[in-house]
Motif scaffolding. Structure first.
Motif, PDB file in Angstrom:
ATOM      1  N   LEU A 113      34.497  24.238  30.393  1.00 53.19           N
ATOM      2  CA  LEU A 113      34.510  25.721  31.822  1.00 53.19           C
ATOM      3  C   LEU A 113      34.807  26.997  30.853  1.00 53.19           C
ATOM      4  O   LEU A 113      36.120  26.759  30.290  1.00 53.19           O
ATOM      5  N   THR A 115      35.377  31.105  32.340  1.00 47.81           N
ATOM      6  CA  THR A 115      35.527  31.469  33.366  1.00 47.81           C
ATOM      7  C   THR A 115      36.498  32.741  32.815  1.00 47.81           C
ATOM      8  O   THR A 115      36.734  32.851  32.335  1.00 47.81           O
ATOM      9  N   ASP A 116      36.087  34.048  34.290  1.00 47.64           N
ATOM     10  CA  ASP A 116      36.761  35.082  34.512  1.00 47.64           C
ATOM     11  C   ASP A 116      37.486  35.461  35.209  1.00 47.64           C
ATOM     12  O   ASP A 116      38.034  36.005  36.064  1.00 47.64           O
ATOM     13  N   ASP A 117      37.350  34.259  36.364  1.00 47.58           N
ATOM     14  CA  ASP A 117      38.286  33.231  37.434  1.00 47.58           C
ATOM     15  C   ASP A 117      39.800  33.231  37.569  1.00 47.58           C
ATOM     16  O   ASP A 117      39.052  32.032  36.725  1.00 47.58           O
ATOM     17  N   GLN A 134      38.893  30.972  29.747  1.00 54.31           N
ATOM     18  CA  GLN A 134      39.403  31.422  30.546  1.00 54.31           C
ATOM     19  C   GLN A 134      39.187  32.991  29.353  1.00 54.31           C
ATOM     20  O   GLN A 134      40.445  33.120  28.928  1.00 54.31           O
ATOM     21  N   HIS A 176      31.131  30.168  34.863  1.00 52.18           N
ATOM     22  CA  HIS A 176      31.963  30.828  36.946  1.00 52.18           C
ATOM     23  C   HIS A 176      32.553  31.898  36.591  1.00 52.18           C
ATOM     24  O   HIS A 176      33.271  32.118  35.619  1.00 52.18           O
ATOM     25  N   SER A 177      31.748  33.371  37.574  1.00 47.19           N
ATOM     26  CA  SER A 177      32.079  34.751  37.028  1.00 47.19           C
ATOM     27  C   SER A 177      32.054  35.558  38.755  1.00 47.19           C
ATOM     28  O   SER A 177      31.560  34.622  39.050  1.00 47.19           O
ATOM     29  N   ARG A 178      33.090  35.803  38.684  1.00 49.90           N
ATOM     30  CA  ARG A 178      33.268  36.623  40.073  1.00 49.90           C
ATOM     31  C   ARG A 178      33.115  38.487  39.691  1.00 49.90           C
ATOM     32  O   ARG A 178      33.572  39.235  40.798  1.00 49.90           O
TER      33      ARG A 178
END
Length: 419
Positions: A113, A115-117, A134, A176-178
């Motif tokens: 994974l 992600t920036d979350d 991360q 996964h990005s927000r």
């Protein structure tokens, strides 16, 4: 013909990546050969179906995503089981009585994974993966619009994925990005606007037929073709809102989606695994005026929050019109480990759904009830007001028919009460 700016940005981005790898002393040393097809999953918070060409967008262009959909499977009515993206991510990755969504991929090799979350890490959702990276960003506010795509938040996430690919083989790589709900930093040149569309001064045209008793209207100052702020809006529309306000924010959002499309193409051209399977999915939606608001998680819960995109490469071309819960991704991911599995069985292709079944119920802090069936969508706001919309025809919830079809409202309400 590819857009010249798109080609220039792609070349610039790849050049920067080559320089970064050279400085790090980690050049790619050969082809990666796997005994099975790896899976690349990209989930984005704030991803609106209205901005994707494969979902019929007439105002935005997404050629890379459209190309994946053209030979793959697309779910046209993929309905959110939760309007909170972290809760949704937990549903996708956590083991249930039906099995472990990541189980077959863990057996095959590495699940990772990026992600920036930070919420996923803080709540232990990264523990489901073999490796987690991360991407940390400075918390400076306000955010600034980037001049180059590699400076964007999503660009840094994609760069991390490409660097990870250089290190060796992987079996499941989940990004996964927000950023769509936090930072609209895409270069605005990604959404070109013709010169004739840019109005710098109020119109001086004179209306020939005028009412002498009416007060003279003050001409509205023109809005720019897009907004330069990188902070996502949270704007409520009203009678006095500028008539071009929604269009300007749509163009600004369109820049972000074109950034996703461009970087997805860069990612697929840069990684060295052979022919990966690709999933692109929305973890939450985006209001672009459909519910009287503009922005992520803004205004009353409506279809712009509930109907999310899901595109899977290959296994097609198929377009599923059936109402399906976003929870189905937890069954879809393990099934992709078997190349012989039909994602949508042939028996389902032409099968007609009923009027009220299947039914997807959405958990939300913005509504007390949200239920979607093949023909209806019932939403009960927190103040107890019921709204009923005819689906799939009323895409943007323009016509509330709750008063005329109290029988449907009562039947769905009774079903919700017995859950």
């Amino acid at each position: 013909m590819p857009h010249p700016l798109r080609c220039r940005l792609r070349c610039t981005y790849l050049t920067v990546l080559r320089i970064v790898r050279s400085l790090r002393g980690t050049p790619f040393s050969g082809e990666i050969v796997l005994s099975h097809r790896p899976l690349l999953v990209i989930t984005l918070e704030g991803l609106a179906v209205s901005a994707l060409g494969c979902y019929g967008s007439a105002w935005n262009s997404t050629p890379a995503i459209d190309a994946i959909a053209a030979t793959g499977c697309l779910w046209d009515r993929w309905i959110a089981a939760s309007d909170h993206p972290v809760h949704q991510f937990r549903r996708w990755t956590s083991p249930t009585q039906e099995g472990d969504p990541l189980g077959p991929w863990k057996s095959a090799g590495s699940t990772e994974l990026i992600t920036d979350d930070s919420r996923l890490i803080d709540q232990g959702l990264g523990d489901r993966f073999d490796q987690v990276q991360q991407i940390c960003h400075e918390s400076a506010s306000p955010w600034n619009v980037a001049t180059e795509i590699e400076q964007t938040r999503f660009g840094q996430l994609v760069a991390a994925a490409i660097d990870r690919d250089q290190a060796g083989a992987w079996d499941l790589l989940w990004l996964h990005s927000r950023f769509l709900t936090q930072c609209w930093d895409a270069p605005r040149q990604l959404f070109p606007v013709a010169d004739e569309e840019i109005i710098t001064e109020p119109s001086e045209e004179v209306e020939l037929l005028t009412d002498p008793t009416a007060e003279a209207e003050v001409p509205l100052a023109p809005l720019p073709p897009w907004f330069e702020t990188a902070e996502p809006p949270r704007v409520q529309l009203h009678g006095q809102s500028h008539p071009d306000l929604v269009t300007c924010w749509m163009r600004t959002y369109g820049c972000q989606i074109r950034l996703v499309d461009l970087l997805l193409e860069v990612l697929l051209q840069s990684i060295h695994v052979d022919d990966p399977q690709v999933i692109l999915a929305g973890a939450s939606g985006m209001s672009l005026g459909q519910n009287g608001w503009i922005g992520p998680h803004a205004g009353p819960l409506r279809s712009c929050d509930l109907r999310l995109p899901l595109v899977v490469s290959d296994r097609g071309p198929l377009r599923s019109p059936h109402v399906t819960s976003t929870d189905s991704l937890a069954q879809l991911i393990p099934s992709l480990a078997n190349d012989a599995t039909d994602l949508i069985p042939p028996s389902r292709w032409c099968e007609d759904d009923g009027e009220l079944n299947p039914c997807v119920t959405t958990e939300s802090s913005r509504a007390s009830t949200a239920m979607t069936t093949p023909r209806w969508q019932l939403i009960r706001d927190l103040d107890g007001t019921d709204h009923l919309f005819l689906k799939p025809d009323d895409v943007d919830d323009a016509n509330d028919v709750g008063r005329r079809r109290r029988d449907i409202v009562e039947e769905l309400s009774n079903r919700d009460a017995t859950r």
